[in-house]
Design an enzyme around this catalytic site. Structure first.
Site, PDB file in Angstrom:
ATOM      1  CG  ASP A 236      28.737 -27.550   8.774  1.00 25.27           C
ATOM      2  OD1 ASP A 236      28.792 -28.059   9.909  1.00 25.27           O
ATOM      3  OD2 ASP A 236      27.754 -26.897   8.364  1.00 25.27           O
TER       4      ASP A 236
ATOM      5  CB  ILE B 138      25.310 -18.865  13.139  1.00 27.62           C
ATOM      6  CG1 ILE B 138      25.095 -18.999  14.664  1.00 27.62           C
ATOM      7  CG2 ILE B 138      24.296 -17.886  12.536  1.00 27.62           C
ATOM      8  CD1 ILE B 138      25.491 -17.780  15.448  1.00 27.62           C
TER       9      ILE B 138
ATOM     10  CB  SER C  29      19.310 -20.419   9.004  1.00 32.48           C
ATOM     11  OG  SER C  29      19.374 -21.779   8.678  1.00 32.48           O
TER      12      SER C  29
HETATM   13  P1  13P Z   1      21.365 -23.070  11.338  1.00 37.82           P
HETATM   14  O1  13P Z   1      20.578 -23.615  10.196  1.00 37.82           O
HETATM   15  O2  13P Z   1      20.523 -22.987  12.580  1.00 37.82           O
HETATM   16  O3  13P Z   1      22.011 -21.782  11.023  1.00 37.82           O
HETATM   17  O4  13P Z   1      22.528 -24.127  11.674  1.00 37.82           O
HETATM   18  C1  13P Z   1      23.708 -24.170  10.906  1.00 37.82           C
HETATM   19  C2  13P Z   1      24.551 -25.361  11.204  1.00 37.82           C
HETATM   20  O5  13P Z   1      24.380 -26.075  12.160  1.00 37.82           O
HETATM   21  C3  13P Z   1      25.652 -25.655  10.283  1.00 37.82           C
HETATM   22  O6  13P Z   1      26.280 -26.845  10.584  1.00 37.82           O
HETATM   23  O1  G3H Z   2      23.995 -27.695   8.621  1.00 38.11           O
HETATM   24  C1  G3H Z   2      23.960 -27.345   7.440  1.00 38.11           C
HETATM   25  C2  G3H Z   2      24.463 -26.014   7.052  1.00 38.11           C
HETATM   26  O2  G3H Z   2      23.501 -25.013   7.270  1.00 38.11           O
HETATM   27  C3  G3H Z   2      24.949 -26.037   5.640  1.00 38.11           C
HETATM   28  O3  G3H Z   2      23.886 -25.998   4.760  1.00 38.11           O
HETATM   29  O4  G3H Z   2      24.366 -28.047   3.459  1.00 38.11           O
HETATM   30  O5  G3H Z   2      22.817 -26.271   2.568  1.00 38.11           O
HETATM   31  O6  G3H Z   2      25.285 -25.862   2.697  1.00 38.11           O
HETATM   32  P1  G3H Z   2      24.104 -26.594   3.256  1.00 38.11           P
HETATM   33 ZN    ZN Z   3      25.016 -28.359  11.402  1.00 37.41          ZN
END
Ligand code: 13P
Ligand code: G3H
Ligand code: ZN
Length: 311
Positions: free
Chosen positions: A82, A257, A259
């Site tokens: 990610d 998703i 958060s």
């Molecule tokens: P949220 O913070 O809305 O859950 O998004 C997560 C996300 O985009 C991770 O890449």
């Molecule tokens: O988009 C970000 C994701 O919610 C991951 O969060 O970078 O705090 O692990 P993090």
């Molecule tokens: Zn993201």
């Protein structure tokens, strides 16, 4: 079953008018919650790992935990990096067994975004790994990078054809009003997505999988539990689930998703410890956290993504 790429998942999701959930993982309980939920719903699923998760848990642990989870099920599971910030982290993940990586050079100038993305695509495709990249800027927080609301930019449909053609990416993350974190819209703001932009991008890129980041809905009942048991999360509004369902019916094949899972995990721990002040065995409160997170993932799969029974 072993890990798969998102190629076939996205093809089916596009045709079927649903999206596959990409859920962030940081530890064993989270991986178990997500994979058990997806398994019970017979849904494909994407587990995703951020740079922060790698730092927290150690990439070797995460890889083996995901491999263990995959051994327990026959549903299709992909493992995605990610928000990869540069070629090096993408390469490390490709070499380390991920089946998908996101290169996020969306904050860089146009030509630089294309050049970095292309470099990642070449290496990834040589290794059988798929690549997601991003155009446009979401507001909110990713790792340590905060994009202020006034710096956020919707994706321009005029750019998507050239970007996908020149980079060779497999999916494209766009900005249409979602944002990262648990505080997306303030009370009084209209929490709507620019579905018109998504529709236009769909017309410009027929059949191409689109990704939505920052898609948590910030369920008020979970925030209320956090606050009832000693927390102090401000009231905030997330992305309405009805907006996400619309997006999933269109070209969006992957919805991220994180958060909402964090809030569910934390709500259960706060409640457990407040109601059982004598408990000190982590299995007791982490067990509740895992169960609550699993219910959250099931809800997303069944009521938001529409991916149940598509495994
Ligand atoms: P949220 O913070 O809305 O859950 O998004 C997560 C996300 O985009 C991770 O890449
Ligand atoms: O988009 C970000 C994701 O919610 C991951 O969060 O970078 O705090 O692990 P993090
Ligand atoms: Zn993201």
């Amino acid at each position: 079953m072993s890990l798969v790429t998102t190629k076939e998942m996205f093809r089916k999701a596009y045709e079927g008018g649903y999206a596959v959930g990409a859920f962030n993982v940081n530890n064993m309980e989270m991986i178990q919650a997500i994979v058990e939920a997806a398994n019970e719903c017979r849904s494909p699923v994407i587990l995703q790992v951020s740079a922060g998760a790698r730092k927290y848990a150690n990439p070797v642990y995460l890889r083996h935990l995901v491999e263990a989870a995959v051994e327990t099920t026959d549903i299709p599971v992909a493992m995605n990096l990610d928000h990869g910030a540069d070629f090096e982290i993408c390469k490390a993940c490709i070499d380390g067994g991920f089946t998908s990586v996101m290169i996020d050079a969306s904050s860089k100038p146009w030509e630089e975004n294309i050049a970095i993305t292309k470099q990642v695509v070449e290496y990834a495709h040589d290794h059988g790994v798929v690549v997601e990249a991003e155009l446009g800027k979401l507001a909110g927080i990713e790792d340590d990078v905060k994009v202020a609301d006034h710096d956020a930019q919707f994706t321009s449909p005029d750019e998507v054809q050239e970007f996908t053609a020149r980079t060779g990416i497999d999916s494209l993350a766009i900005a249409i009003g979602t944002s990262h974190g648990a505080y997306k819209f303030k009370p009084g703001q209209d929490p709507k997505l620019r579905i018109d932009i998504l529709e236009e991008i769909g017309r410009r890129l027929p059949g191409f999988p689109i990704v939505l980041h920052g898609a948590s809905s910030v369920p008020q009942e979970q925030v209320a539990i956090v606050n009832e048991f000693g927390g102090s999360m401000p009231n905030a509004i997330g992305i309405p689930e009805s907006e996400l369902r619309k997006a999933a019916h269109l070209a969006v094949c992957k919805i991220n998703i994180d958060s909402d899972l964090r809030v569910a995990f934390t709500a259960a721990i706060r409640k457990h410890l407040a109601e059982n002040p004598s408990h000190f065995d982590p299995r007791q409160y982490l067990g509740d956290a895992r169960a609550n997170m699993k219910e959250m993932v099931k809800h997303k799969i069944v009521d938001v993504l529409g991916s149940a029974n598509k495994a």
